[in-house]
Scaffold this motif. Sequence first.
Motif, PDB file in Angstrom:
ATOM      1  N   GLY A   8     -48.798 -40.527 -41.123  1.00  0.00           N
ATOM      2  CA  GLY A   8     -48.353 -39.666 -40.034  1.00  0.00           C
ATOM      3  C   GLY A   8     -49.396 -40.082 -38.992  1.00  0.00           C
ATOM      4  N   VAL A   9     -49.156 -40.901 -38.764  1.00  0.00           N
ATOM      5  CA  VAL A   9     -50.083 -41.344 -37.253  1.00  0.00           C
ATOM      6  C   VAL A   9     -50.236 -40.885 -36.269  1.00  0.00           C
ATOM      7  N   LYS A  14     -55.699 -36.951 -23.559  1.00  0.00           N
ATOM      8  CA  LYS A  14     -55.986 -36.301 -23.127  1.00  0.00           C
ATOM      9  C   LYS A  14     -55.308 -35.041 -22.009  1.00  0.00           C
ATOM     10  N   LYS A  15     -53.791 -35.709 -22.259  1.00  0.00           N
ATOM     11  CA  LYS A  15     -53.235 -34.336 -20.878  1.00  0.00           C
ATOM     12  C   LYS A  15     -52.708 -34.381 -21.599  1.00  0.00           C
ATOM     13  N   GLY A  16     -52.378 -34.369 -22.615  1.00  0.00           N
ATOM     14  CA  GLY A  16     -51.816 -33.753 -23.998  1.00  0.00           C
ATOM     15  C   GLY A  16     -50.015 -34.445 -24.043  1.00  0.00           C
ATOM     16  N   GLU A  17     -50.452 -35.706 -23.713  1.00  0.00           N
ATOM     17  CA  GLU A  17     -49.324 -37.429 -23.540  1.00  0.00           C
ATOM     18  C   GLU A  17     -48.866 -37.700 -25.157  1.00  0.00           C
ATOM     19  N   PHE A  18     -47.998 -37.720 -26.885  1.00  0.00           N
ATOM     20  CA  PHE A  18     -47.698 -38.529 -27.159  1.00  0.00           C
ATOM     21  C   PHE A  18     -47.815 -40.172 -27.265  1.00  0.00           C
ATOM     22  N   ALA A  19     -48.788 -40.507 -27.148  1.00  0.00           N
ATOM     23  CA  ALA A  19     -48.326 -42.631 -27.420  1.00  0.00           C
ATOM     24  C   ALA A  19     -47.807 -42.531 -28.796  1.00  0.00           C
ATOM     25  N   ILE A  20     -48.207 -41.949 -29.909  1.00  0.00           N
ATOM     26  CA  ILE A  20     -47.493 -42.592 -31.062  1.00  0.00           C
ATOM     27  C   ILE A  20     -47.292 -40.821 -32.042  1.00  0.00           C
ATOM     28  N   LYS A  21     -46.608 -41.211 -32.701  1.00  0.00           N
ATOM     29  CA  LYS A  21     -45.584 -39.730 -33.304  1.00  0.00           C
ATOM     30  C   LYS A  21     -45.251 -39.873 -34.595  1.00  0.00           C
ATOM     31  N   ASN A  22     -45.863 -39.073 -35.508  1.00  0.00           N
ATOM     32  CA  ASN A  22     -45.725 -39.290 -36.939  1.00  0.00           C
ATOM     33  C   ASN A  22     -45.377 -40.423 -37.434  1.00  0.00           C
ATOM     34  N   LEU A  23     -45.646 -42.304 -36.888  1.00  0.00           N
ATOM     35  CA  LEU A  23     -46.137 -42.879 -37.419  1.00  0.00           C
ATOM     36  C   LEU A  23     -46.172 -43.583 -38.865  1.00  0.00           C
ATOM     37  N   ASN A  24     -45.025 -44.014 -39.471  1.00  0.00           N
ATOM     38  CA  ASN A  24     -45.407 -44.248 -40.913  1.00  0.00           C
ATOM     39  C   ASN A  24     -44.645 -45.973 -40.925  1.00  0.00           C
TER      40      ASN A  24
END
Length: 249
Positions: A8-9, A14-24
């Motif tokens: 769940g990584v 800082k700008k609120g941008e997701f680089a990685i979303k819920n990575l398993n």
Amino acid sequence: MNLIELEGVYKIYKKGEFAIKNLNFNLENNEFIAVMGPSGSGKSTFLNICYGMTKPSAGKVKIYNKNISNFSEEEITIFRRNNLGCIFQDFRLLDYLNVKDNIILPLTFLNKKNGEMKSKLKFLSEFLNIKDILHKNIFEISGGEKQKVAIARALITEPKVLFADEPTGSLDFKSSDDVMKLMKKIQTQMNTTIFMVTHDPYIASFSNRVIFLRDGEIYNEIYKGENNKQFYREILDVLSFLGGNDYEF
């Protein structure tokens, strides 16, 4: 056995941008995986999280069954130095040291004895076929030779996992092919697990598994069968759906 586990990584900048979303994700012992995806898909962030260079915003990162997510900077630096190796597109060799001294540099940080340094240097220089250039300066050797030196430096501490961030990005085709055949040899003969980021489908075809990212999430993954050419075609097929004309060939 899983050498690396992500649960769940997330990584949010800082700008609120997701680089990685819920990575398993699980990386098993002696795997050779390649990570691909369009520019901005999260490839380098993925590698840096697994390598311990970037802390996740949420979730767990386990390496050798140790949760490193809450390690201090000093703890993770020591852990990487003792357990992991990494090579880069730009080699990151020290120009003021010759080839030999670049390779053994990590062992000096670990206060290893001269006898151990010489023994490991002898083995790796013969295994990687670079013993004839050990006393040359970095500016005297080719790009392919520089990457072999960088590989030797990464392997000198005997890491279980070797990370490679676009390892052939600065090389011509012949040198790239030589380096990748060497990487495969390292995996099979030294039992080293390899985690590689690349944008090149041919380079990715040396791996046993390819993970494709899109917008910070795993879009697809494929495994190599018995046919190398078929695996290469499958990589191209996924890339055509993944990024279309926007994919960075």
